[in-house]
Design a protein around this motif. Structure first.
Motif, PDB file in Angstrom:
ATOM      1  N   PRO A  98       1.111  -1.433   0.159  1.00 23.23           N
ATOM      2  CA  PRO A  98       0.359  -0.106  -0.188  1.00 23.23           C
ATOM      3  C   PRO A  98       1.037   0.895  -0.024  1.00 23.23           C
ATOM      4  CG  PRO A  98       0.094  -1.206   2.625  1.00 23.23           C
ATOM      5  CD  PRO A  98       0.439  -2.152   1.000  1.00 23.23           C
ATOM      6  N   THR A  99      -0.133   2.217  -0.887  1.00 20.94           N
ATOM      7  CA  THR A  99       1.098   3.229  -0.628  1.00 20.94           C
ATOM      8  C   THR A  99      -0.039   4.523   1.204  1.00 20.94           C
ATOM      9  OG1 THR A  99       1.497   3.548  -2.385  1.00 20.94           O
ATOM     10  CG2 THR A  99       1.216   5.540  -1.537  1.00 20.94           C
ATOM     11  N   ARG A 100       1.449   4.665   1.642  1.00 23.60           N
ATOM     12  CA  ARG A 100       0.802   5.541   2.847  1.00 23.60           C
ATOM     13  C   ARG A 100       0.943   7.424   2.704  1.00 23.60           C
ATOM     14  NH1 ARG A 100       4.431   3.774   7.661  1.00 23.60           N
ATOM     15  NH2 ARG A 100       5.813   4.257   5.423  1.00 23.60           N
ATOM     16  N   ILE A 101      -0.359   7.967   3.073  1.00 25.92           N
ATOM     17  CA  ILE A 101       0.069   8.990   3.316  1.00 25.92           C
ATOM     18  C   ILE A 101       0.419   9.625   4.538  1.00 25.92           C
ATOM     19  CG2 ILE A 101      -0.525  11.708   2.865  1.00 25.92           C
ATOM     20  CD1 ILE A 101      -2.466  10.325   0.073  1.00 25.92           C
ATOM     21  N   ILE A 102       1.257  10.416   5.068  1.00 27.57           N
ATOM     22  CA  ILE A 102       2.002  10.387   6.465  1.00 27.57           C
ATOM     23  C   ILE A 102       1.345  11.724   6.798  1.00 27.57           C
ATOM     24  CG2 ILE A 102       3.386  10.066   8.146  1.00 27.57           C
ATOM     25  CD1 ILE A 102       2.985   8.152   7.005  1.00 27.57           C
ATOM     26  N   VAL A 103       0.618  12.434   7.902  1.00 31.88           N
ATOM     27  CA  VAL A 103      -0.166  13.340   8.456  1.00 31.88           C
ATOM     28  C   VAL A 103       0.970  13.622   9.594  1.00 31.88           C
ATOM     29  CG1 VAL A 103      -1.514  14.393   6.801  1.00 31.88           C
ATOM     30  CG2 VAL A 103      -1.766  13.243   8.445  1.00 31.88           C
ATOM     31  N   GLY A 104       1.300  14.907  10.072  1.00 29.41           N
ATOM     32  CA  GLY A 104       1.439  15.171  11.431  1.00 29.41           C
ATOM     33  C   GLY A 104       0.539  15.386  12.420  1.00 29.41           C
ATOM     34  N   PHE A 105      -0.615  15.414  12.167  1.00 37.20           N
ATOM     35  CA  PHE A 105      -1.716  15.991  13.060  1.00 37.20           C
ATOM     36  C   PHE A 105      -3.256  14.960  13.203  1.00 37.20           C
ATOM     37  CE2 PHE A 105       0.331  19.759  11.131  1.00 37.20           C
ATOM     38  CZ  PHE A 105       0.858  20.435  12.138  1.00 37.20           C
ATOM     39  N   ALA A 106      -3.338  15.137  14.068  1.00 28.55           N
ATOM     40  CA  ALA A 106      -4.673  13.735  14.788  1.00 28.55           C
ATOM     41  C   ALA A 106      -5.733  13.789  13.327  1.00 28.55           C
ATOM     42  CB  ALA A 106      -5.086  14.053  16.165  1.00 28.55           C
ATOM     43  N   PRO A 107      -6.377  13.144  13.637  1.00 34.91           N
ATOM     44  CA  PRO A 107      -7.423  12.546  12.313  1.00 34.91           C
ATOM     45  C   PRO A 107      -8.381  13.494  12.975  1.00 34.91           C
ATOM     46  CG  PRO A 107      -6.840  10.648  13.456  1.00 34.91           C
ATOM     47  CD  PRO A 107      -6.167  11.439  14.630  1.00 34.91           C
TER      48      PRO A 107
END
Length: 330
Positions: free
Chosen positions: A35-44
């Motif tokens: 899978p391709t992962r998109i990482i974000v540095g904040f909560a959902p």
């Protein structure tokens, strides 16, 4: 009997062939289906998370693979950046980040832990996040020039609210105060809701935050918009002047933005493929409309343009940060 012997012989041959597959071929096939992962540095649930999930929906179709969004909140988005920095450079891990880790953090942190220009590659500029200065409708001023005149008469009440110190709004306020000889005090809150609550109540003379966090209150007649950041009026608020138009310096480069990055070493062809897919995603009319509600103006610019913007904004803020003496000790 002959058929039975032939089937046994064929099965044995297939087993031998499977046992002699060249090492790495199976791994390569697995990598293609990873899978391709998109990482974000904040909560959902926040604006950046909403954008990442909308982009992921589009990439699942254009890339023809599973795309997951992972939230790695903490350390002002630096945990997410570090996770992407350490990921294999195969195009399977994408960071979607706001501006500060690339523009301001290199100027503020004594020990940053990453090189924003060497450890990650800009893939695409996704969106601008315009900020707006607001006040309670109960305040006596209706424009930024009137606010300035009010501050000059009430220097003891010159607090300007913002979500956190160390961002572009913080240094925009310092620039405004110095340029106009105003005793402005950046007043940081633990979050936009608390700040805006004080704006509505009238206990905070002026607050600056994203449009999305305030538009409902403005429409209900509880707050008044005085000016937006950036060099041009927002398409979301065409009747609200820029702070520069209103005669206020310091906020030309204060709008936020979101861009996509991959680890250094990712092949150029892979970066180009992701760039096209991501730009196509954010230019989709349905996605643009959805993100407008969240206060974003989708851009869809190439990675090279994102890289140039980072350098331009960092150069613009460097003397302001150095003059302020503000540093983060970690």
């Amino acid at each position: 009997m002959e058929n039975s012997f032939s089937l046994r012989k064929l099965s044995a041959m297939l087993a031998i062939a499977a046992a002699t597959v060249v090492p790495g071929m199976a791994g390569a096939a697995g990598a293609d289906t990873a899978p391709t992962r998109i990482i974000v540095g904040f909560a959902p649930g926040g604006a950046l998370d909403v954008l990442a999930r909308a982009v992921a929906d589009k990439l699942r179709v254009s890339l023809g693979s599973t795309v997951l969004v992972e939230n790695k909140a903490g350390a002002s988005a630096r945990l997410a950046l570090d996770a992407v920095k350490r990921a294999p450079p195969d195009g399977k891990t994408i960071l979607i980040s706001p501006a500060p880790p690339f523009v301001l953090f290199p100027l503020l942190y004594q020990r940053l832990g990453y090189d924003p220009d060497k450890d990650l590659i800009p893939v695409a500029h996704l969106a601008d996040v315009v900020l707006v200065a607001s006040s309670s409708v109960s305040q006596p001023y209706k424009t930024m020039p009137e606010y300035v005149n009010w501050v000059q008469r009430h220097p003891e009440s010159a607090g300007v609210g913002l979500a956190s110190l160390g961002g572009t709004v913080h240094f925009g306020i310092l620039t405004m105060g110095k340029s106009m000889n105003l005793p402005l005090t950046p007043t940081a809150y633990r979050g936009a809701p608390m700040m805006i609550s004080d704006v509505v109540a009238g206990s905070l003379p002026l607050g600056i935050d994203a449009i999305a966090s305030q538009i409902g209150l403005e429409k209900s007649g509880k707050i008044r918009f005085l000016g937006v950041t950036g060099t041009k009026r927002s398409a979301l608020l065409p009747d609200v002047p820029t702070l520069k138009e209103a005669g206020i310096p310091g906020f030309d480069q204060a709008s936020g933005w979101y861009s996509a990055f991959v680890p250094a070493g990712t092949p150029a062809a892979t970066v180009a493929r992701l760039e096209k897919a991501i730009i196509d995603a954010v230019k989709d009319p349905a996605l643009r409309s959805k993100m407008a509600i969240a206060g974003m103006e989708m851009t869809g610019l190439p990675g090279a343009e994102a890289g140039k913007l980072i350098q331009t904004q960092r150069a613009q803020w460097r003397p302001v940060v150095e003059t302020s003496g503000f540093k983060v000790e970690e």
